[in-house]
Structures are given as C-alpha cells and as structure tokens.
Scaffold this motif. Structure first.
Motif, PDB file in Angstrom:
ATOM      1  N   ASN A  87       2.603   1.669  -3.709  1.00  0.00           N
ATOM      2  CA  ASN A  87       1.728   2.160  -4.774  1.00  0.00           C
ATOM      3  C   ASN A  87       0.299   2.229  -4.239  1.00  0.00           C
ATOM      4  OD1 ASN A  87       0.302   2.680  -7.169  1.00  0.00           O
ATOM      5  ND2 ASN A  87       1.735   1.464  -8.402  1.00  0.00           N
ATOM      6  N   PRO A  88      -0.044   3.319  -3.546  1.00  0.00           N
ATOM      7  CA  PRO A  88      -1.361   3.412  -2.900  1.00  0.00           C
ATOM      8  C   PRO A  88      -2.535   3.243  -3.851  1.00  0.00           C
ATOM      9  CG  PRO A  88       0.113   5.148  -2.129  1.00  0.00           C
ATOM     10  CD  PRO A  88       0.794   4.485  -3.271  1.00  0.00           C
ATOM     11  N   SER A  89      -2.468   3.850  -5.027  1.00  0.00           N
ATOM     12  CA  SER A  89      -3.612   3.779  -5.945  1.00  0.00           C
ATOM     13  C   SER A  89      -3.802   2.367  -6.485  1.00  0.00           C
ATOM     14  CB  SER A  89      -3.425   4.767  -7.103  1.00  0.00           C
ATOM     15  OG  SER A  89      -2.246   4.464  -7.841  1.00  0.00           O
ATOM     16  N   ALA A  90      -2.697   1.678  -6.835  1.00  0.00           N
ATOM     17  CA  ALA A  90      -2.806   0.311  -7.343  1.00  0.00           C
ATOM     18  C   ALA A  90      -3.335  -0.624  -6.257  1.00  0.00           C
ATOM     19  CB  ALA A  90      -1.451  -0.178  -7.848  1.00  0.00           C
ATOM     20  N   TRP A  91      -2.859  -0.438  -5.011  1.00  0.00           N
ATOM     21  CA  TRP A  91      -3.338  -1.285  -3.924  1.00  0.00           C
ATOM     22  C   TRP A  91      -4.812  -1.043  -3.650  1.00  0.00           C
ATOM     23  CZ3 TRP A  91      -2.335  -5.568  -1.609  1.00  0.00           C
ATOM     24  CH2 TRP A  91      -2.913  -5.863  -0.377  1.00  0.00           C
ATOM     25  N   THR A  92      -5.244   0.225  -3.671  1.00  0.00           N
ATOM     26  CA  THR A  92      -6.662   0.542  -3.456  1.00  0.00           C
ATOM     27  C   THR A  92      -7.526  -0.085  -4.533  1.00  0.00           C
ATOM     28  OG1 THR A  92      -6.101   2.639  -2.372  1.00  0.00           O
ATOM     29  CG2 THR A  92      -8.340   2.413  -3.253  1.00  0.00           C
ATOM     30  N   ASP A  93      -7.084   0.019  -5.782  1.00  0.00           N
ATOM     31  CA  ASP A  93      -7.847  -0.586  -6.882  1.00  0.00           C
ATOM     32  C   ASP A  93      -7.943  -2.098  -6.700  1.00  0.00           C
ATOM     33  OD1 ASP A  93      -8.147   1.896  -8.003  1.00  0.00           O
ATOM     34  OD2 ASP A  93      -6.512   1.645  -9.464  1.00  0.00           O
ATOM     35  N   ALA A 106     -13.535   1.271   0.524  1.00  0.00           N
ATOM     36  CA  ALA A 106     -12.254   1.957   0.669  1.00  0.00           C
ATOM     37  C   ALA A 106     -11.897   2.243   2.121  1.00  0.00           C
ATOM     38  CB  ALA A 106     -12.259   3.260  -0.129  1.00  0.00           C
ATOM     39  N   THR A 153     -10.307  -2.994  -3.563  1.00  0.00           N
ATOM     40  CA  THR A 153     -11.709  -2.670  -3.836  1.00  0.00           C
ATOM     41  C   THR A 153     -12.282  -3.611  -4.890  1.00  0.00           C
ATOM     42  OG1 THR A 153     -10.969  -0.948  -5.381  1.00  0.00           O
ATOM     43  CG2 THR A 153     -11.540  -0.259  -3.131  1.00  0.00           C
ATOM     44  N   SER A 154     -11.407  -4.124  -5.784  1.00  0.00           N
ATOM     45  CA  SER A 154     -11.879  -5.109  -6.763  1.00  0.00           C
ATOM     46  C   SER A 154     -12.274  -6.420  -6.090  1.00  0.00           C
ATOM     47  CB  SER A 154     -10.797  -5.377  -7.812  1.00  0.00           C
ATOM     48  OG  SER A 154      -9.714  -6.127  -7.266  1.00  0.00           O
ATOM     49  N   ALA A 191       0.819  -1.197   0.000  1.00  0.00           N
ATOM     50  CA  ALA A 191       0.000   0.000   0.000  1.00  0.00           C
ATOM     51  C   ALA A 191       0.861   1.259   0.000  1.00  0.00           C
ATOM     52  CB  ALA A 191      -0.932  -0.003   1.215  1.00  0.00           C
TER      53      ALA A 191
END
Length: 293
Positions: free
Chosen positions: A177-183, A192, A186-187, A174
């Motif tokens: 790469n916060p955005s990649a981990w969030t995506d 979130a 959430t998938s 996380a």
C-alpha cells in the motif's frame, strides 16, 4: 549488523556467526561473574561451573522450544524441516522459555547436590542479566528483534541494509500500500524523497543497556539491603526483567500482537511471557516475605 563475523579457513570455510558468538560471550561473562561471587558466598566454584553448563544447555533447548511452539514460521512453509528447527545460530530463541527450563533443571541439580537453591540463584542473578545483555547485542548483529520505524531525528534509531528483514518488511509494506506507507513515514517527519525505508528503534541496544543496568543494580541492591533471604536477588531479577521486557516490546515490531478482544489489540508474545514472569516473581516475593530466616 554483520551476521558472519569471520570465516575460519577450514575445508570450505566455517562461518562464525555474530549471534552465536555473543551468546557465548554472554555465557562466559555470566560464568565469570558467578565464579567471582561464589567465593564471597562460600559456594564451591566447581558447583558454579556445573550449574553454568547445565544452564546454557537447557536454556538453549528451552528458548528454542518456546520459539518453535509459539513464534515459528517455516521459511518454506513446511513444518517438518528439522534442520531449520536446529538453526539457533540464525536467531529464534525466546529468552523466557530458556530461563524457565534452565531454572527447573538447575533446581533439580541443586536439590540433588544439597546446595542452597536460593543462594546459588542469587550468585548467578547479576551475571545472568549481563550475559543476556550481550545476547541482545548478538540480536543486533543478526538483525532480529528489531524495532518500529522511529521518528525523524530520534537518537535511539538505526538502519539495517535493505536486504535484512527489518528493512525488507518495510519494503513489503510500501509495495502493498504505497500511499498508506508514504503517509505513515511522512507523519514521522521524513521527507518523501527518503522513502521507501526509514530508520527503526534500536531496541536491541536499548535492551542490552537496560540489562547491563539491571545487573549493576542487583549488585548494588544486594549490598544495600541486608540482611535478606536467600533467593531475594533472583526474584529482583525476575521482576526487573519482566518490567523492562514488557515496556521495550511496545517499541519492537518483529512479532505480531496476539489475543486481542474488542478494542484491545492484544500484546506481543514477549509481553505475555513477561506478565507470566512478573506473576511468578510476585508469588516468590510473597513466599520469601513469609518464610522464616
């Protein structure tokens, strides 16, 4: 999970690690089952105990050597820390390496004592599966051999404390790469606000249940399929364990993929060793099928 079950009030305190405790419970369970089965097979209980002691000693050595040679990364970056090499109570045992060395040592001992190798291995096979199952519960307490992030609502998922490696690994991802981990999470169906860590597959519990089932299945199969050749039950164990280990590794996340090429990403270490074990099992099955009773 709970790495230290209790601390003995001796000196500055002696910690009893859950991992080591369950390894010992597994060994005692395998030994007890083998002793009970030895009487029906007409084999000396003393020989069963001797073999058990040889197996646990050489098995731990082989499992640790396999881990150090194939999957060890020193905590301080220095490979010469021999104290860390010996810290088996913290985890780091590769079962297949232990099994191969233990079987070799057992074979030498049984040949020396002129005891039927196949018969003795068959006596131990169900208890071996159950004993390794207890060892997997030790992995659960230790926080090793963990699974991948599981989808929301999965009945086969669990969480560890954030300080333990499976969750710490998620925190690292996380942070990287916060955005990649969030995506990604959430998938899997998590809102979130549950970030940054999410439950993971309970691979240790699944593995333990599978091994208990293998042990029970071996005892059923040896009664169901008679007559059979000595050595058949241990071959069934090798084949069943190899298949189960190969499959469960798809849900584990504690080791990297290896030896990929082209579009093939590779397999985990446990899967490559499971393939080797399966091949050995097939060869032994072929040998038994051609051997005269």
């Amino acid at each position: 999970m709970q790495r230290v079950i209790l601390t003995l009030p001796i000196g500055n305190g002696i910690p009893i690690f859950g991992y080591g405790l369950f390894i010992m419970v597994g060994f005692l369970a395998a030994l007890f089952i083998a002793r009970v089965r030895a009487k029906a097979a007409g084999v000396s209980k003393e020989a069963v105990i001797d073999l058990g002691l040889i197996s646990i000693f050489t098995g731990i050595i082989g499992a640790r050597l396999a881990f150090l040679l194939l999957d060890y990364t020193p905590s301080d970056g220095q490979y010469g820390n021999w104290r860390e090499w010996l810290a088996v109570w913290e985890g780091g045992l590769t079962f297949q390496g232990g099994l191969f060395l233990a079987l070799l040592a057992d074979w030498i001992y049984l040949r020396y004592r002129k005891i039927s190798v196949g018969k003795m291995f068959d006596i131990y096979a169900p208890g071996l599966a159950i004993g390794v199952g207890f060892g997997r519960l030790g992995c659960l307490l230790n926080g090793c051999c963990w699974g991948k992030p599981a989808p929301a609502g999965s009945v086969f998922s669990m969480r560890f404390p954030d300080a333990i490696e499976p969750m710490a690994h998620q925190l690292w991802l996380a942070h990287q790469n916060p955005s990649a981990w969030t995506d990604f999470v959430t998938s899997l169906g998590y809102p979130a606000d549950t970030l940054p860590t999410v439950p993971i597959y309970a691979t240790q519990i699944i593995s333990a249940l599978g091994l208990f089932a293998i042990g029970a299945g071996l005892m059923w199969a040896e009664r169901r399929f008679r007559p059979r050749r000595d050595g058949q039950v241990i071959v069934w164990f090798l084949l069943a364990y190899a298949i189960g280990r190969f499959v469960i590794e798809f849900w584990r996340d504690d080791t990297p993929l290896r030896y990929g090429f082209g579009a093939f990403p590779g397999l985990r270490l446990g899967q490559w060793l499971a393939v080797a074990m399966f091949v050995v099992g097939v060869i032994l099955q072929w040998y038994l099928s051609r051997r005269k009773t």
